[in-house]
Design a protein around this motif. Structure first.
Motif, PDB file in Angstrom:
ATOM      1  N   ILE A   1      -6.987   2.097   1.323  1.00 53.52           N
ATOM      2  CA  ILE A   1      -8.476   1.904   1.619  1.00 53.52           C
ATOM      3  C   ILE A   1      -8.781   0.487   1.645  1.00 53.52           C
ATOM      4  O   ILE A   1      -9.263  -0.169   2.605  1.00 53.52           O
ATOM      5  CB  ILE A   1      -9.547   2.732   0.611  1.00 53.52           C
ATOM      6  N   TYR A   2      -8.251  -0.232   0.762  1.00 52.72           N
ATOM      7  CA  TYR A   2      -8.580  -1.829   0.674  1.00 52.72           C
ATOM      8  C   TYR A   2      -8.170  -2.316   2.011  1.00 52.72           C
ATOM      9  O   TYR A   2      -8.590  -3.454   2.501  1.00 52.72           O
ATOM     10  CB  TYR A   2      -8.172  -2.245  -0.606  1.00 52.72           C
ATOM     11  N   SER A   3      -6.718  -2.190   2.201  1.00 57.08           N
ATOM     12  CA  SER A   3      -5.990  -2.857   3.250  1.00 57.08           C
ATOM     13  C   SER A   3      -6.134  -2.235   4.555  1.00 57.08           C
ATOM     14  O   SER A   3      -5.631  -2.501   5.728  1.00 57.08           O
ATOM     15  CB  SER A   3      -4.413  -2.552   3.039  1.00 57.08           C
TER      16      SER A   3
ATOM     17  N   LEU B   1      -1.981   7.777 -11.898  1.00 63.29           N
ATOM     18  CA  LEU B   1      -2.587   6.487 -11.883  1.00 63.29           C
ATOM     19  C   LEU B   1      -1.666   5.536 -10.816  1.00 63.29           C
ATOM     20  O   LEU B   1      -2.337   4.879  -9.915  1.00 63.29           O
ATOM     21  CB  LEU B   1      -2.554   6.050 -13.123  1.00 63.29           C
ATOM     22  N   GLU B   2      -0.395   5.389 -11.267  1.00 66.37           N
ATOM     23  CA  GLU B   2       0.514   4.649 -10.574  1.00 66.37           C
ATOM     24  C   GLU B   2       0.733   4.996  -9.059  1.00 66.37           C
ATOM     25  O   GLU B   2       1.061   4.359  -8.227  1.00 66.37           O
ATOM     26  CB  GLU B   2       1.608   4.241 -11.271  1.00 66.37           C
TER      27      GLU B   2
ATOM     28  N   PHE C   1      -2.224   4.232  -4.794  1.00 59.00           N
ATOM     29  CA  PHE C   1      -2.308   4.463  -3.354  1.00 59.00           C
ATOM     30  C   PHE C   1      -3.841   4.524  -2.517  1.00 59.00           C
ATOM     31  O   PHE C   1      -3.835   3.753  -1.491  1.00 59.00           O
ATOM     32  CB  PHE C   1      -1.644   5.888  -2.970  1.00 59.00           C
ATOM     33  N   LEU C   2      -4.663   5.185  -3.045  1.00 59.71           N
ATOM     34  CA  LEU C   2      -5.839   5.492  -2.551  1.00 59.71           C
ATOM     35  C   LEU C   2      -6.465   3.755  -2.464  1.00 59.71           C
ATOM     36  O   LEU C   2      -7.124   3.452  -1.476  1.00 59.71           O
ATOM     37  CB  LEU C   2      -6.815   6.419  -3.337  1.00 59.71           C
TER      38      LEU C   2
ATOM     39  N   PRO D   1       0.870  -1.154  -0.074  1.00 61.99           N
ATOM     40  CA  PRO D   1      -0.020  -0.112  -0.055  1.00 61.99           C
ATOM     41  C   PRO D   1       0.849   1.245  -0.143  1.00 61.99           C
ATOM     42  O   PRO D   1       0.226   2.373  -0.413  1.00 61.99           O
ATOM     43  CB  PRO D   1      -0.767   0.061   1.334  1.00 61.99           C
ATOM     44  N   VAL D   2       2.044   1.273   0.248  1.00 57.87           N
ATOM     45  CA  VAL D   2       2.917   2.317   0.627  1.00 57.87           C
ATOM     46  C   VAL D   2       3.884   2.492  -0.726  1.00 57.87           C
ATOM     47  O   VAL D   2       4.560   3.606  -0.928  1.00 57.87           O
ATOM     48  CB  VAL D   2       3.646   2.465   1.861  1.00 57.87           C
TER      49      VAL D   2
END
Length: 263
Positions: free
Chosen positions: A190-192, A179-180, A185-186, A129-130
């Protein structure tokens, strides 16, 4: 058409010591990722303890830098390297490959997993995520260097880049940053935010990075010495990104089929 902001590639000059914006962007990206990981490492399902974070970030940074540079040389510039091996060390001139950096990080995570007695994919789930933070600032560095510009266009946000002739072009570096970097990142942050099945976060990263990079390649001019590899549109970036899409789908399928949780 927008006016390209001419920026001195040297951010700080102290006598013979010159700090380039390109390298500074990598430092900012790694620092930002490290800061965010200090929040993630306190979660109950973190695969490592807080006191192991410093070593993990160090190994990951080395993987990004050495893997990224070696990947660029191998995938994009090997003939020139044969003629002049010293170009391997001219990082300030640009020339870093995400796909090489990814391989470098995977090796770093494998080494770190052995030290922390966990699995490599548990660590990639942790750091994925980072990673877009570094990608965002890396692409800003490309924009400052006026490199990796896009195809000719008449859209009003186009730029005339130094060294690219008088033709207005897509700012493909900013597309990739958006995009990348920001979008990815968002999605991943958010997913994690809650615990996901083992290897699912890694799968999401591979899937969406592959999709975003594949799309942006349609707007980006390929390296001049490579050109289009097939059908007047297929690029090396797309060839290297397509397997990531497949890997992402496979990891997500396994993750949700087994419905397993991280170690």
């Amino acid at each position: 058409m927008l006016t390209y902001p001419i920026i001195d590639p040297v951010a700080i000059s102290l006598g013979p010591i010159k700090v380039h914006w390109y390298g500074l962007m990598y430092l900012i990206g790694i620092g930002g990722a490290w800061l965010l990981l200090t929040k993630r490492v306190t979660r109950s399902y973190s695969p490592i303890k807080p006191d192991a974070l410093e070593d993990l970030v160090f190994y990951a940074a080395m993987g990004v830098i050495f893997g990224g540079r070696l990947g660029y040389i191998i995938f994009y510039n090997f003939p020139q390297f044969i003629d002049n091996p010293l170009i391997l060390f001219k990082v300030w001139e640009g020339g870093m490959s995400f796909h090489g950096g990814l391989l470098g990080v995977i090796i770093a995570m494998w080494v770190s997993a052995r030290k922390n007695q966990c699995t490599m994919l548990a660590l990639t789930d942790f750091i994925a995520p980072v990673v877009p933070v570094g990608l965002f600032f890396g692409r800003i560095g490309n924009f400052i260097n006026a490199e990796l510009w896009g195809r000719p266009t008449d859209v009003y946000w186009a730029f005339v880049f130094p060294g690219a002739g008088p033709i207005a072009r897509h700012p493909s570096q900013l597309y990739e940053a958006g995009l990348e970097g920001l979008a990815l990142f968002l999605i991943l942050w958010i997913y994690s935010n809650k615990q996901r099945p083992y290897m699912a976060v890694s799968g999401m990263f591979a899937l969406f990075y592959g999709i975003f990079r594949f799309i942006v390649e349609f707007y980006r001019v390929p390296d001049a010495h490579l050109g289009y590899l097939a059908m007047d549109w297929l690029t090396m970036g797309q060839i290297l990104s397509a397997p990531l899409i497949v890997v992402g789908i496979i990891l997500l399928s396994i993750a949700y089929t087994k419905n397993s949780l991280p170690d």
